[in-house]
Motif scaffolding. Structure first.
Motif, short mmCIF file in Angstrom:
data_model
loop_
_atom_site.label_atom_id
_atom_site.label_comp_id
_atom_site.label_asym_id
_atom_site.label_seq_id
_atom_site.Cartn_x
_atom_site.Cartn_y
_atom_site.Cartn_z
N THR A 27 0.82 -1.21 0.00
CA THR A 27 0.00 0.00 0.00
C THR A 27 0.86 1.27 0.00
OG1 THR A 27 -0.23 -0.12 2.42
CG2 THR A 27 -1.99 -1.11 1.09
N LEU A 28 2.17 1.12 0.10
CA LEU A 28 3.08 2.27 0.02
C LEU A 28 3.83 2.32 -1.31
CD1 LEU A 28 4.70 2.42 3.56
CD2 LEU A 28 2.99 3.95 2.61
N SER A 29 3.59 1.37 -2.18
CA SER A 29 4.37 1.25 -3.42
C SER A 29 3.87 2.19 -4.50
CB SER A 29 4.29 -0.19 -3.94
OG SER A 29 4.69 -0.26 -5.29
N PRO A 30 4.72 3.10 -4.99
CA PRO A 30 4.27 4.00 -6.06
C PRO A 30 3.94 3.25 -7.35
CG PRO A 30 6.65 4.19 -5.76
CD PRO A 30 6.13 3.35 -4.63
N TYR A 31 4.67 2.18 -7.61
CA TYR A 31 4.40 1.43 -8.83
C TYR A 31 3.09 0.64 -8.72
CZ TYR A 31 9.04 2.77 -10.40
OH TYR A 31 10.13 3.48 -10.79
N SER A 32 2.75 0.20 -7.51
CA SER A 32 1.43 -0.42 -7.32
C SER A 32 0.34 0.61 -7.60
CB SER A 32 1.29 -0.97 -5.90
OG SER A 32 2.19 -2.03 -5.66
N TYR A 33 0.57 1.85 -7.16
CA TYR A 33 -0.40 2.92 -7.45
C TYR A 33 -0.53 3.15 -8.95
CZ TYR A 33 -2.11 7.64 -8.23
OH TYR A 33 -2.80 8.74 -8.72
N LEU A 34 0.60 3.21 -9.65
CA LEU A 34 0.58 3.53 -11.08
C LEU A 34 -0.03 2.41 -11.92
CD1 LEU A 34 3.98 5.39 -11.44
CD2 LEU A 34 1.68 6.38 -11.33
N ALA A 35 -0.23 1.24 -11.33
CA ALA A 35 -0.96 0.17 -12.02
C ALA A 35 -2.43 0.53 -12.17
CB ALA A 35 -0.82 -1.15 -11.26
N GLY A 36 -2.90 1.47 -11.34
CA GLY A 36 -4.31 1.86 -11.40
C GLY A 36 -5.21 0.67 -11.17
N LEU A 37 -6.24 0.55 -12.00
CA LEU A 37 -7.16 -0.60 -11.93
C LEU A 37 -7.01 -1.48 -13.17
CD1 LEU A 37 -10.27 1.26 -10.50
CD2 LEU A 37 -8.88 -0.45 -9.31
N ARG A 38 -5.83 -1.42 -13.79
CA ARG A 38 -5.62 -2.20 -15.02
C ARG A 38 -5.64 -3.70 -14.75
NH1 ARG A 38 -0.36 -0.13 -17.55
NH2 ARG A 38 0.04 0.66 -15.45
N LEU A 39 -5.13 -4.13 -13.60
CA LEU A 39 -5.19 -5.55 -13.28
C LEU A 39 -6.63 -6.04 -13.25
CD1 LEU A 39 -3.96 -8.26 -12.40
CD2 LEU A 39 -4.07 -7.42 -10.03
N GLU A 40 -7.48 -5.27 -12.62
CA GLU A 40 -8.89 -5.65 -12.52
C GLU A 40 -9.54 -5.70 -13.90
OE1 GLU A 40 -7.40 -4.71 -8.66
OE2 GLU A 40 -7.31 -3.54 -10.51
#
Length: 200
Positions: A10-23
């Motif tokens: 929940t602190l990862s900037p790259y996890s943030y930049l994934a947006g909701l594309r995985l979903e």
């Protein structure tokens, strides 16, 4: 077993930049997602990585440039130096784990709301009011912030052990049922293509 095991922080900037594309990719292929928040700093320590603040200046400088470039590509609002980073990621992670068990709202939206709160809204995701707002915004009872803390702590620790055992070393990290591993939000297109081959 889920079609995609998703290890993130929940602190990862790259996890943030994934947006909701995985979903979006999962929906396209009818795939299920198992959300597995991990302690990213502990993961670095276990897998040969170095926390951002302790990296060589050339790596720190490159990371700063790359994050800005990636943010522009995604169109997501992004603050390279958020007011509350780093902070304690455990409370938000526990809330996600409680939400997964509850099952009444949108887990993907909840994960992204914590990441957005940190990287775009200058909120401290360790604070109770922020956690409750994120839960409510994703369709969950805000009271989940106070429930299952022991289970949350145990699951959070177990997620870290599973991540280490399965070859995860950063976030976001995606593992498919056939053990294909994809590291980084910039590998989501590759994940998409791989899932298509599994259906062929």
């Amino acid at each position: 077993m889920a079609d995609i095991d998703y290890f993130f922080a929940t602190l990862s900037p790259y996890s943030y930049l994934a947006g909701l594309r995985l979903e979006e990719i999962a929906a396209k292929h009818g795939a299920t997602i198992a959300y597995k928040p991990v302690d990213i700093i502990a993961l670095f320590g276990r897998t040969g990585g170095v926390p951002p603040k302790d990296r060589h200046p050339s790596r720190i400088e490159y990371r700063a440039q790359e994050l800005v470039r990636q943010a522009k590509k995604t169109g997501l609002p992004f603050n390279l130096q958020p007011a509350h980073w780093p902070t304690n990621a455990a409370p938000s992670s526990y809330a996600i784990i409680a939400a997964i068990q509850d099952g009444s709202g949108d887990v993907g939206k909840l994960c992204h709301s914590f990441l957005r709160a940190c990287w775009a809204e200058d909120k401290d995701i360790a604070q109770d009011d922020v956690i409750r707002d994120c839960l409510a915004g994703a369709g969950f009872d805000p009271a989940l912030a106070d429930s299952g803390l022991l289970v949350g702590a145990e699951t959070y620790a177990a997620n870290l052990e599973e991540a280490v055992d399965r070859g995860v070393f950063g976030a976001p990290f995606y593992i498919t049922q056939d053990d294909q591993r994809f590291w980084g939000q910039d590998r989501l297109d590759d994940l998409d293509e791989h899932l298509a081959t599994l259906k062929a």
